[in-house]
Structures are given as structure tokens and as C-alpha cells.
Write a protein that holds these residues in place. Structure first.
Motif, PDB file in Angstrom:
ATOM      1  N   LEU A   1     -34.066  94.338  24.230  1.00  0.00           N
ATOM      2  CA  LEU A   1     -33.819  93.409  25.332  1.00  0.00           C
ATOM      3  C   LEU A   1     -34.883  93.560  26.415  1.00  0.00           C
ATOM      4  O   LEU A   1     -35.347  92.567  26.981  1.00  0.00           O
ATOM      5  N   ASP A   2     -35.286  94.792  26.670  1.00  0.00           N
ATOM      6  CA  ASP A   2     -36.332  95.021  27.670  1.00  0.00           C
ATOM      7  C   ASP A   2     -37.654  94.403  27.225  1.00  0.00           C
ATOM      8  O   ASP A   2     -38.319  93.726  28.005  1.00  0.00           O
ATOM      9  N   VAL A   3     -38.034  94.617  25.961  1.00  0.00           N
ATOM     10  CA  VAL A   3     -39.278  94.036  25.444  1.00  0.00           C
ATOM     11  C   VAL A   3     -39.191  92.511  25.464  1.00  0.00           C
ATOM     12  O   VAL A   3     -40.154  91.831  25.842  1.00  0.00           O
ATOM     13  N   SER A   4     -38.047  91.964  25.096  1.00  0.00           N
ATOM     14  CA  SER A   4     -37.861  90.510  25.102  1.00  0.00           C
ATOM     15  C   SER A   4     -37.992  89.950  26.512  1.00  0.00           C
ATOM     16  O   SER A   4     -38.659  88.936  26.733  1.00  0.00           O
TER      17      SER A   4
ATOM     18  N   ASP B   1     -33.405  88.309  19.109  1.00  0.00           N
ATOM     19  CA  ASP B   1     -33.098  88.042  17.699  1.00  0.00           C
ATOM     20  C   ASP B   1     -34.376  88.020  16.868  1.00  0.00           C
ATOM     21  O   ASP B   1     -34.444  88.600  15.790  1.00  0.00           O
ATOM     22  N   TYR B   2     -35.387  87.331  17.396  1.00  0.00           N
ATOM     23  CA  TYR B   2     -36.659  87.183  16.690  1.00  0.00           C
ATOM     24  C   TYR B   2     -37.342  88.536  16.489  1.00  0.00           C
ATOM     25  O   TYR B   2     -37.782  88.865  15.383  1.00  0.00           O
ATOM     26  N   ILE B   3     -37.415  89.322  17.546  1.00  0.00           N
ATOM     27  CA  ILE B   3     -38.061  90.636  17.442  1.00  0.00           C
ATOM     28  C   ILE B   3     -37.288  91.531  16.491  1.00  0.00           C
ATOM     29  O   ILE B   3     -37.876  92.208  15.643  1.00  0.00           O
ATOM     30  N   SER B   4     -35.973  91.534  16.605  1.00  0.00           N
ATOM     31  CA  SER B   4     -35.138  92.360  15.738  1.00  0.00           C
ATOM     32  C   SER B   4     -35.322  91.994  14.270  1.00  0.00           C
ATOM     33  O   SER B   4     -35.454  92.863  13.411  1.00  0.00           O
TER      34      SER B   4
ATOM     35  N   GLN C   1     -39.976  99.161  16.208  1.00  0.00           N
ATOM     36  CA  GLN C   1     -41.346  99.634  16.438  1.00  0.00           C
ATOM     37  C   GLN C   1     -42.025  98.877  17.558  1.00  0.00           C
ATOM     38  O   GLN C   1     -43.013  99.334  18.108  1.00  0.00           O
ATOM     39  N   LEU C   2     -41.515  97.718  17.918  1.00  0.00           N
ATOM     40  CA  LEU C   2     -42.110  96.938  18.996  1.00  0.00           C
ATOM     41  C   LEU C   2     -41.615  97.389  20.371  1.00  0.00           C
ATOM     42  O   LEU C   2     -42.071  96.908  21.379  1.00  0.00           O
ATOM     43  N   CYS C   3     -40.729  98.350  20.393  1.00  0.00           N
ATOM     44  CA  CYS C   3     -40.121  98.787  21.649  1.00  0.00           C
ATOM     45  C   CYS C   3     -40.991  99.729  22.456  1.00  0.00           C
ATOM     46  O   CYS C   3     -40.581 100.177  23.521  1.00  0.00           O
ATOM     47  N   ASP C   4     -42.169 100.036  21.991  1.00  0.00           N
ATOM     48  CA  ASP C   4     -43.009 101.010  22.681  1.00  0.00           C
ATOM     49  C   ASP C   4     -43.929 100.401  23.718  1.00  0.00           C
ATOM     50  O   ASP C   4     -44.737 101.095  24.304  1.00  0.00           O
TER      51      ASP C   4
ATOM     52  N   ALA D   1     -48.406  88.578  22.569  1.00  0.00           N
ATOM     53  CA  ALA D   1     -47.015  88.559  22.150  1.00  0.00           C
ATOM     54  C   ALA D   1     -46.697  87.235  21.490  1.00  0.00           C
ATOM     55  O   ALA D   1     -47.208  86.198  21.882  1.00  0.00           O
ATOM     56  N   VAL D   2     -45.852  87.292  20.489  1.00  0.00           N
ATOM     57  CA  VAL D   2     -45.422  86.085  19.800  1.00  0.00           C
ATOM     58  C   VAL D   2     -44.078  85.677  20.379  1.00  0.00           C
ATOM     59  O   VAL D   2     -43.158  86.483  20.451  1.00  0.00           O
ATOM     60  N   LEU D   3     -43.991  84.438  20.802  1.00  0.00           N
ATOM     61  CA  LEU D   3     -42.743  83.950  21.377  1.00  0.00           C
ATOM     62  C   LEU D   3     -42.014  83.115  20.330  1.00  0.00           C
ATOM     63  O   LEU D   3     -42.599  82.234  19.705  1.00  0.00           O
ATOM     64  N   ASP D   4     -40.749  83.417  20.145  1.00  0.00           N
ATOM     65  CA  ASP D   4     -39.902  82.690  19.210  1.00  0.00           C
ATOM     66  C   ASP D   4     -39.819  81.218  19.616  1.00  0.00           C
ATOM     67  O   ASP D   4     -39.766  80.888  20.801  1.00  0.00           O
ATOM     68  N   LYS D   5     -39.794  80.327  18.617  1.00  0.00           N
ATOM     69  CA  LYS D   5     -39.747  78.885  18.899  1.00  0.00           C
ATOM     70  C   LYS D   5     -38.473  78.492  19.647  1.00  0.00           C
ATOM     71  O   LYS D   5     -38.505  77.612  20.501  1.00  0.00           O
TER      72      LYS D   5
END
Length: 129
Positions: A28-31, A66-69, A75-78, A105-109
Motif C-alpha cells: 500500500l505504501d509503494v502504491s 492489486d496490480y503490484i501484488s 520484492q517491489l516493496c524496497d 514505475a508502471v501504473l495500472d490501467k
């Protein structure tokens, strides 16, 4: 900036989530940081926004989580995104991921759709595509 969505609030929106609270809080923080970058920091004024705009931001954070998960996992949480590009508009925050490449960063559609509806993208708050 305070966390706009807690793990508990996310689980209400996505009850099938199987991540631990700790993993989910990190995602959630990364998002939220991704959304912050794509809106050029405009979500910093979240508390003074209309309910509709706040809801679109929360939906965007949930969609990005959701997209990142689904695609990258924990691994993207760093780290947080160092830059974002939308069409011809680029934004660089100067902070990088703890990974070998520093791609934007890739943003979900779906998240992008909610951010467009919020009016917080691009110059002057409007995304010109």
C-alpha cells in the motif's frame, strides 16, 4: 505523508487478499507513492479534496496495490518510483528502487482510469493524451 489506506480498509475492498498485514502495508505504501508521483504530489492535499476525488484516489491506490501484488509481489516493496512518464509529460522525484534498473514505475490501467477521473494528472491537473 500519512498513509491514505490501511490494510483493513484495503481488505474491505479486496476481501480475497492473502497477504500478511505487514506485506500489505508495504505494498500500500509503494502504491501510494506511485500515485503520489503520477499526480505530481497533488494527493498531499487529500484531506481538503471532495469526497468523490478522495474515493477515486483510494480506488486508484487499491487498483495499483492489486496490480503490484499480482505482477511483482513483495520484492517491489524496497523503494518508491523515481520517475513517471505519461505521454510527453515526465516527472522525476530523484528517489530510486533498490533494484538494478531504475525504470519508471508502471501504473495500472485501472488506477490510471481513477486518476483521470480525479482530475489530478498532468499539467494543471488534467491529463492530455
Amino acid at each position: 505523508m500519512r498513509q491514505l489506506m490501511t490494510a483493513e480498509e484495503y481488505r474491505i475492498r479486496s476481501p480475497d487478499c492473502e497477504l500478511s498485514d505487514n506485506e500489505l502495508e508495504k505494498l500500500l505504501d509503494v502504491s501510494q507513492q506511485s500515485i503520489y508521483v503520477y499526480t505530481c504530489g497533488r494527493i498531499g492535499a487529500f484531506d481538503s479534496m471532495s469526497e468523490e476525488r478522495q474515493e477515486n484516489i483510494l480506488k486508484a491506490i487499491a487498483a495499483q496495490t492489486d496490480y503490484i501484488s499480482s505482477n511483482f509481489g513483495a520484492q517491489l516493496c524496497d523503494g518508491i518510483p523515481e520517475s513517471a512518464t505519461i505521454g510527453s509529460f515526465s516527472y522525476n522525484m530523484g528517489i530510486s528502487f533498490n533494484q538494478s534498473d531504475s525504470s519508471p514505475a508502471v501504473l495500472d490501467k485501472t488506477a490510471l482510469m481513477y486518476l483521470k477521473a480525479s482530475g489530478l494528472l498532468g499539467r494543471g491537473g488534467v491529463l492530455a493524451v
